[in-house]
Design a protein around this motif. Structure first.
Motif, mmCIF file in Angstrom:
data_model
loop_
_atom_site.group_PDB
_atom_site.id
_atom_site.type_symbol
_atom_site.label_atom_id
_atom_site.label_comp_id
_atom_site.label_asym_id
_atom_site.label_seq_id
_atom_site.Cartn_x
_atom_site.Cartn_y
_atom_site.Cartn_z
ATOM 1 N N PHE A 1 -1.151 -0.391 -12.356
ATOM 2 C CA PHE A 1 -1.347 -1.827 -12.463
ATOM 3 C C PHE A 1 -0.126 -2.507 -13.072
ATOM 4 O O PHE A 1 0.391 -3.491 -12.540
ATOM 5 N N ARG B 1 0.173 11.338 -10.019
ATOM 6 C CA ARG B 1 -0.909 12.300 -10.080
ATOM 7 C C ARG B 1 -0.380 13.726 -10.062
ATOM 8 O O ARG B 1 -0.912 14.600 -10.732
ATOM 9 N N LEU C 1 -3.479 6.673 -15.045
ATOM 10 C CA LEU C 1 -2.820 6.453 -13.753
ATOM 11 C C LEU C 1 -3.054 5.021 -13.280
ATOM 12 O O LEU C 1 -2.118 4.323 -12.903
ATOM 13 N N ALA C 2 -4.319 4.592 -13.367
ATOM 14 C CA ALA C 2 -4.647 3.260 -12.855
ATOM 15 C C ALA C 2 -3.914 2.183 -13.655
ATOM 16 O O ALA C 2 -3.398 1.229 -13.082
ATOM 17 N N LEU D 1 -7.106 9.626 -15.013
ATOM 18 C CA LEU D 1 -7.274 8.628 -13.966
ATOM 19 C C LEU D 1 -7.124 7.222 -14.544
ATOM 20 O O LEU D 1 -6.501 6.353 -13.932
ATOM 21 N N SER E 1 2.777 -2.333 -10.687
ATOM 22 C CA SER E 1 2.642 -3.193 -9.509
ATOM 23 C C SER E 1 2.851 -4.644 -9.904
ATOM 24 O O SER E 1 3.375 -5.435 -9.128
ATOM 25 N N ALA F 1 1.436 6.426 -6.828
ATOM 26 C CA ALA F 1 0.218 7.054 -7.343
ATOM 27 C C ALA F 1 0.245 8.553 -7.130
ATOM 28 O O ALA F 1 -0.116 9.327 -8.024
ATOM 29 N N PHE G 1 2.768 1.786 -3.390
ATOM 30 C CA PHE G 1 1.910 2.261 -4.481
ATOM 31 C C PHE G 1 1.321 3.625 -4.213
ATOM 32 O O PHE G 1 1.083 4.393 -5.137
ATOM 33 N N LEU G 2 1.093 3.900 -2.958
ATOM 34 C CA LEU G 2 0.553 5.214 -2.638
ATOM 35 C C LEU G 2 1.542 6.286 -3.062
ATOM 36 O O LEU G 2 1.168 7.294 -3.665
ATOM 37 N N ILE H 1 0.841 -1.191 0.000
ATOM 38 C CA ILE H 1 0.000 0.000 0.000
ATOM 39 C C ILE H 1 0.880 1.246 0.000
ATOM 40 O O ILE H 1 0.659 2.187 -0.757
ATOM 41 N N PHE H 2 1.937 1.218 0.810
ATOM 42 C CA PHE H 2 2.776 2.406 0.915
ATOM 43 C C PHE H 2 3.575 2.644 -0.348
ATOM 44 O O PHE H 2 3.727 3.773 -0.805
#
Lengths: 260, 235
Positions: free
Chosen positions: A200, A173, A195-196, A192, A203, A169, A165-166, A162-163
Motif C-alpha cells: 500500500f 512474498r 506485505l499488504a 501477509l 503503491s 508482491a 504490483f504483482l 496490476i503488473f
C-alpha cells in the motif's frame, strides 16, 4: 497467479483477428448458454469454444485444462447444494447422515446438471476471450462504445499497475518465505499484513510519481490509443455464422429434452 | 465470494444488473466530481484499484485447508468511501472475470452488488460508527472488514437462494430453507476467513500508521490526534 492469461493472449494467432467479432462470439455464447433450458446446448458451446481456443488460438492444452479445473471445483460446491436441496419429483438417491435426511431428486439433479453446464460454457467463453484477446485491444472497443472517459482512463491505469504490483508482491512474498515468514499460521497472518501494508505504501508513492511524470508530459486526463483496423475475413464470417446457426438450431431442438 | 458465470438463471442476472448499475453510475459521477476538483486523485485511485486486485489474488492460508483470498474492498471502503469503492470494485471484478475467469460477465451485476456495494457499505458504516464510539482504531478496522466480508457472503447466499429456492417456486419458506443451506455451507470457509481478513487488515493499518501515517491524515481516514495517540506520543 504468476502467469497472467494476457501473456498467452499476446502470443495467440487469433490476436490479429477483429476484436468486435470475437466479442460478439463471446457474448452470443454467454447469452445462449445462460438462457438454454437443457444441458446439451451449453456443452456444445463449451466444446466449440475450447476447440477454437486450443486449435486456432494455440493455447497450451495442459494450461487450459488446469485453468478449467480451478473454477469447476468452485462451481461443483454450489451445484451439489442445488442437487440435494431443490426439486420435488421422484427420489433417486437418499441417505441419512448425522440425523439429517439427504436426498437427490430427479428434477433437482436435472437443474444441477443444467447449472453446471451453463457455468462450464460461460467459463469456456471467458477463457476464449482471455486467451486470444489482450486487454489493450479491449480498451479500444471500450473507447469506441462511449463508456465514461474517466472509467476507461481508470481501468487503463489499473491495468498497468496490476503488473507492477504483482511483481512487487511476488518478490516480497518470496523474500518473506525465504525468511520462514509463512512457516506457521500466526506468522503467515503477520507476514501477509506486512506485505499488504508495504504494498500500500509503495503503491501510494508510485501513484504520486506517476502523476508527476504524466503531468510533466502534458497529461490532461485523456490518453489517446492507437487503434488497428482489422477487417473481418470471409472465412471467419462463414465459420462464425455456421457456428451461430448450429448453436441456435441445437438450442431450438433440445429445448424440451431432459436427460435424467 | 464470486458467483460463477452462468450460475444465475434468466430473470435474476438481469435484475442484479438493474440494481447495480445506478449505484455504479452514481459512483462514476462522484469520482468525476472528485477528479475535476483534484486532478491528482486519478493516479492514486488507479493504484488503489490495482492494490485491490493484487491483494485479492494473493492466497490466504485457510484453516480448513482450502485456499482463499482476502477481498480488499473493506480496506478500500474505509479509505475512499463506498461510492468510489463500487467503481473500483466493478473494474477489478471485470478484470478477474476476463483474466482469471473468476466470477463472470452475466453474473457481474450480482457480484458487483455483493462485493462492490453492500460489503463496502457495511464496512464503511461500521467503521464510522466505531470511530464515533471512540473504540480502538485497530479493533474498529477489524470489525469493519470482518463484518463487511460477512455481509458480502450473506448477500451472495441470498442471491443464490432467490435464484434457487427449495421447492422450485419462490416462496418465503422455500427461500429461507435454501438460504439457510447455502449460508451454512459457505459458513464453513467464510466465517474463519472473514476473521482472518479482519486481522490482516488491522495489521495493514498498524504498519501504515507506523511507517507513513501522514497518508491516512491526508485522506481524512484518521484525525491527526488519533494518529498521535496510536503512535504513543501525545503532543
Amino acid at each position: 497467479m504468476t502467469n497472467i492469461l494476457d501473456d498467452y493472449a499476446l502470443m495467440s494467432p487469433l490476436r490479429h483477428r477483429n476484436t468486435w467479432l470475437k466479442l460478439v462470439i463471446v457474448c452470443f455464447g454467454l447469452l445462449v448458454g445462460v438462457s438454454s433450458t437443457s444441458p446439451i446446448t451449453p456443452l456444445f458451446i463449451a466444446l466449440c469454444m475450447s476447440f477454437t481456443t486450443i486449435a486456432l488460438g494455440r493455447a497450451p492444452l495442459k494450461l487450459y485444462l488446469k485453468l478449467l479445473l480451478a473454477p469447476v471445483g468452485f462451481a461443483l460446491t454450489g451445484v451439489i447444494i442445488i442437487a440435494f436441496f431443490s426439486g420435488s419429483g421422484q427420489e433417486l438417491l437418499s441417505f441419512e447422515l448425522a440425523g439429517y435426511l439427504f436426498s437427490v431428486r430427479a428434477d433437482g439433479l436435472e437443474l444441477a446438471l443444467l447449472v453446471l453446464s451453463r457455468s462450464l460454457s460461460g467459463m469456456c467463453c471467458l477463457y476464449f476471450l482471455a486467451l486470444t484477446t489482450p486487454m489493450i485491444e479491449l480498451f479500444a472497443v471500450l473507447k469506441a462504445s462511449r463508456f465514461p472517459e474517466s472509467f476507461i482512463e481508470l481501468s487503463m491505469l489499473i491495468y498497468r499497475y496490476i503488473f507492477v504490483f504483482l511483481d512487487m508482491a511476488l518478490s516480497i512474498r518470496y523474500a518473506q518465505t525465504v525468511r520462514l515468514g509463512y512457516s506457521n499460521f500466526r506468522r503467515s497472518i503477520h507476514s501477509l499484513g506486512m506485505l499488504a501494508s508495504t504494498l500500500f505504501v509503495r503503491s501510494w508513492e508510485q501513484g504520486d510519481k506517476l502523476f508527476l511524470a504524466m503531468n510533466s508530459r502534458c497529461y490532461d486526463g485523456k490518453m489517446t490509443l492507437f487503434e488497428v483496423q482489422r477487417p473481418v475475413g470471409a472465412i471467419e464470417l462463414l465459420l462464425t455464422s455456421a457456428y451461430f446457426l448450429s448453436v441456435l438450431a441445437l438450442f431450438y431442438f433440445t429445448r424440451n429434452i431432459s436427460i435424467v | 465470494m464470486h458467483i460463477m458465470e452462468g450460475f444465475l438463471p434468466t430473470p435474476w442476472w438481469q435484475l442484479w444488473f438493474v440494481v447495480s448499475i445506478p449505484v455504479i453510475a452514481f459512483g462514476i459521477y462522484k469520482m468525476n466530481k472528485l477528479i475535476n476538483e483534484k486532478r491528482e486523485v486519478l493516479p492514486l485511485l488507479a493504484v488503489a484499484g490495482a492494490f485491490i486486485f493484487v491483494l485479492s489474488s494473493l492466497k490466504l492460508p485457510s484453516v480448513v485447508g482450502s485456499c482463499s483470498h482476502p477481498t480488499g474492498t473493506g480496506v478500500a471502503a474505509i479509505m475512499f468511501g463506498p461510492a468510489i469503492t463500487a467503481v473500483l470494485g466493478t473494474i477489478v471484478l471485470i478484470y478477474q472475470a476476463i483474466f482469471l475467469a473468476h466470477g463472470g460477465l452475466t453474473t457481474l451485476g450480482a457480484n458487483v452488488f455483493s462485493m462492490g456495494i453492500l460489503g463496502p457499505v457495511v464496512a464503511y458504516l461500521v467503521y464510522k460508527a466505531g470511530m464515533k464510539a471512540n473504540l480502538n482504531f485497530y479493533l474498529v478496522v477489524f470489525l469493519a472488514t470482518a463484518l463487511g466480508d460477512w455481509a458480502t457472503y450473506v448477500t451472495t447466499s441470498v442471491q443464490l437462494a432467490l435464484a434457487y429456492p427449495a421447492g422450485d417456486v419462490l416462496t418465503f419458506a422455500g427461500f429461507m430453507s435454501s438460504f439457510v443451506k447455502f449460508a451454512g455451507v459457505f459458513a464453513v470457509t467464510q466465517v474463519p476467513l472473514a476473521i482472518m481478513e479482519g486481522a490482516v487488515s488491522a495489521l495493514l493499518f498498524k504498519y501504515v500508521v507506523n511507517v507513513k501515517s501522514d497518508i491516512l491524515v491526508e485522506m481524512n481516514v484518521l484525525e491527526d490526534s488519533v494518529v498521535r495517540k496510536l503512535r504513543g506520543n501525545p503532543a
